[in-house]
Scaffold this active site. Structure first.
Site, mmCIF file in Angstrom:
data_model
loop_
_atom_site.group_PDB
_atom_site.id
_atom_site.type_symbol
_atom_site.label_atom_id
_atom_site.label_comp_id
_atom_site.label_asym_id
_atom_site.label_seq_id
_atom_site.Cartn_x
_atom_site.Cartn_y
_atom_site.Cartn_z
ATOM 1 N N GLN A 99 0.847 -1.190 0.000
ATOM 2 C CA GLN A 99 0.000 0.000 0.000
ATOM 3 C C GLN A 99 0.887 1.246 0.000
ATOM 4 O O GLN A 99 1.630 1.489 0.952
ATOM 5 C CB GLN A 99 -0.916 0.008 1.235
ATOM 6 C CG GLN A 99 -1.906 1.162 1.232
ATOM 7 C CD GLN A 99 -2.691 1.247 2.527
ATOM 8 O OE1 GLN A 99 -2.141 1.637 3.551
ATOM 9 N NE2 GLN A 99 -3.961 0.877 2.482
ATOM 10 N N TYR A 179 -5.662 10.685 4.542
ATOM 11 C CA TYR A 179 -4.323 11.013 4.082
ATOM 12 C C TYR A 179 -4.398 11.827 2.790
ATOM 13 O O TYR A 179 -5.474 12.208 2.345
ATOM 14 C CB TYR A 179 -3.492 9.746 3.977
ATOM 15 C CG TYR A 179 -3.390 9.054 5.325
ATOM 16 C CD1 TYR A 179 -2.840 9.728 6.422
ATOM 17 C CD2 TYR A 179 -3.885 7.776 5.528
ATOM 18 C CE1 TYR A 179 -2.781 9.132 7.667
ATOM 19 C CE2 TYR A 179 -3.830 7.169 6.786
ATOM 20 C CZ TYR A 179 -3.283 7.857 7.849
ATOM 21 O OH TYR A 179 -3.238 7.288 9.094
ATOM 22 N N ARG A 226 -7.524 1.924 -2.355
ATOM 23 C CA ARG A 226 -8.187 1.889 -1.054
ATOM 24 C C ARG A 226 -9.002 3.159 -0.876
ATOM 25 O O ARG A 226 -8.478 4.275 -1.031
ATOM 26 C CB ARG A 226 -7.127 1.791 0.033
ATOM 27 C CG ARG A 226 -7.615 2.024 1.457
ATOM 28 C CD ARG A 226 -8.270 0.807 2.034
ATOM 29 N NE ARG A 226 -8.183 0.840 3.496
ATOM 30 C CZ ARG A 226 -8.787 -0.022 4.294
ATOM 31 N NH1 ARG A 226 -9.518 -0.997 3.782
ATOM 32 N NH2 ARG A 226 -8.658 0.071 5.603
ATOM 33 N N GLY A 313 -8.703 -7.306 9.511
ATOM 34 C CA GLY A 313 -7.599 -6.640 10.163
ATOM 35 C C GLY A 313 -7.231 -7.297 11.469
ATOM 36 O O GLY A 313 -6.400 -8.204 11.519
#
Length: 378
Positions: A99, A179, A226, A313
């Site tokens: 990623q 982000y 993502r 996760g």
């Protein structure tokens, strides 16, 4: 056709052993130079039975760093250190994407050699940055000039090239969780009036340019994205997440990408307010669902066609052999939140594999009780 979580799946010319994805989880265990130590190699090797591993958020430049001890892909040394990890995963029969990430405003000058973090607009997030000396208040970021954006794009291009040297099977471009690319996508953080702000098409421009750059290095079928449409992490929101992300996914659909990896809801809750089936239907390719899935919910999503793959996760964090435990209805270990970020082997490589009829774990739950927690996904 009967679809099963444990059946093989074809993704971009790769055969995945099953439809279970290990989600990217920041664990802050890289070294201070952004290189991968042996401890990280062991952690990922242990979890290689996942159909696909998406390695943790990896910075594309020194400017992209937002947390201490996170890995990078902007130097030859970093790529070489990742190569040991990808070789280890491949030796176990696994598949692994990386990623690629730019944290943007979610950083602090102490992490950036004194430089001010950058963003689409000069809007500071609420809260505090995680730094080497402890929490510090976020600062107001510097709005990027339009003539700086080709340089940001080039950071993704160079990182994608290094990812090939590092032996990855593909790329996931991080466009979520508050982000930099997500800061451009969502109108609460993007107040620009140039070609990168205003309309949804303009706000998507940086993501499109980053994808164009990455796809110069990789075929589109090995590049995923993502997205986190309603995640409030890092002070994020949007005036119309349903409409805007239906548009974004529709545009991404035409690219022939490997997948769209979508966080359904927010990181701190399993509550959902958007129609994710409608979002899923806007994207013609492989759809990876993520957030609070347990075995029963994942199987139901795959059977119904709501997801092609399901990312887990925290369950993978505490159960390196999660695929086996789910397949054989074995009890699960519970994760220790005190060891999520930073540290050594404890809570990282010391979660045991199931042995015999009883799991040798520090704490157990049933699969039905495993719910989403505010874990280490960043």
């Amino acid at each position: 056709m009967h679809l099963d979580l444990f059946a093989p799946f074809e993704l971009g010319g790769l055969t995945l052993a099953n439809r279970m994805v290990m989600a990217p989880m920041t664990r802050n265990r890289a070294d201070a130079d952004g290189c991968v130590p042996s401890l990280m190699v062991d952690h990922y090797r242990q979890r290689a039975t996942a159909g696909l591993i998406v390695a943790e958020s990896t910075t594309v430049s020194p400017q992209a760093v937002g947390y201490p001890f996170t890995p990078g892909l902007h130097t030859a040394a970093q790529a070489a250190s990742w190569r040991r990890l990808t070789d280890a995963v491949h030796a176990e029969g696994g598949r692994i994407f990386v990623q690629l990430q730019h944290c943007g405003r979610v950083s602090h000058p102490s992490l950036l050699d004194g430089q001010v973090p950058v963003a689409p607009s000069a809007l500071a997030p609420a809260g505090q940055a995680v730094t080497y000396t402890g929490p510090q208040d976020f600062v107001t970021p510097r709005a990027l000039d339009a003539d700086e954006l080709p340089g940001i794009v080039d950071q993704f291009r160079r990182a994608a090239a290094l990812a090939k040297q590092a032996g990855f099977d593909g790329i996931e471009v991080h466009a979520g969780n508050g982000y930099l690319i997500d800061q451009f996508l969502r109108d609460q953080t993007n107040h620009r009036t140039d070609a990168y702000g205003g309309s949804a098409a303009n706000r998507m421009r940086l993501l499109n340019e980053a994808l164009d750059a990455v796809c110069e290095q990789w075929p589109a079928e090995r590049v995923g994205v993502r997205l986190t449409p309603e995640n409030g992490f890092n002070s994020m929101s949007d005036s119309d997440p349903q409409g805007h992300f239906e548009y974004f996914l529709g545009q991404l659909s035409a690219r022939g990408l490997a997948y769209a990896h979508v966080l359904e809801g927010g990181m701190a809750t399993t509550a959902v307010s958007l129609d994710y089936r409608a979002l899923r239907e806007r994207f013609a390719g492989t759809y990876i669902a993520n957030n609070g899935y347990n075995l029963a919910r994942a199987q139901a999503a795959v059977h119904a066609g709501d997801a092609d793959l399901v990312a887990f996760g925290t369950p993978f964090l505490a159960n390196p052999d999660l695929v086996r435990r789910y397949r054989e209805n074995l009890p699960l270990a519970a994760a220790d939140p005190a060891t999520f970020y930073g540290g050594g082997e404890a809570g990282y490589t010391d979660y045991p594999f199931h042995q015999g009829d009883a799991a040798q774990t520090r704490a157990l739950t049933t699969q039905a009780d495993v719910q989403a927690v505010a874990g280490p996904a960043r």
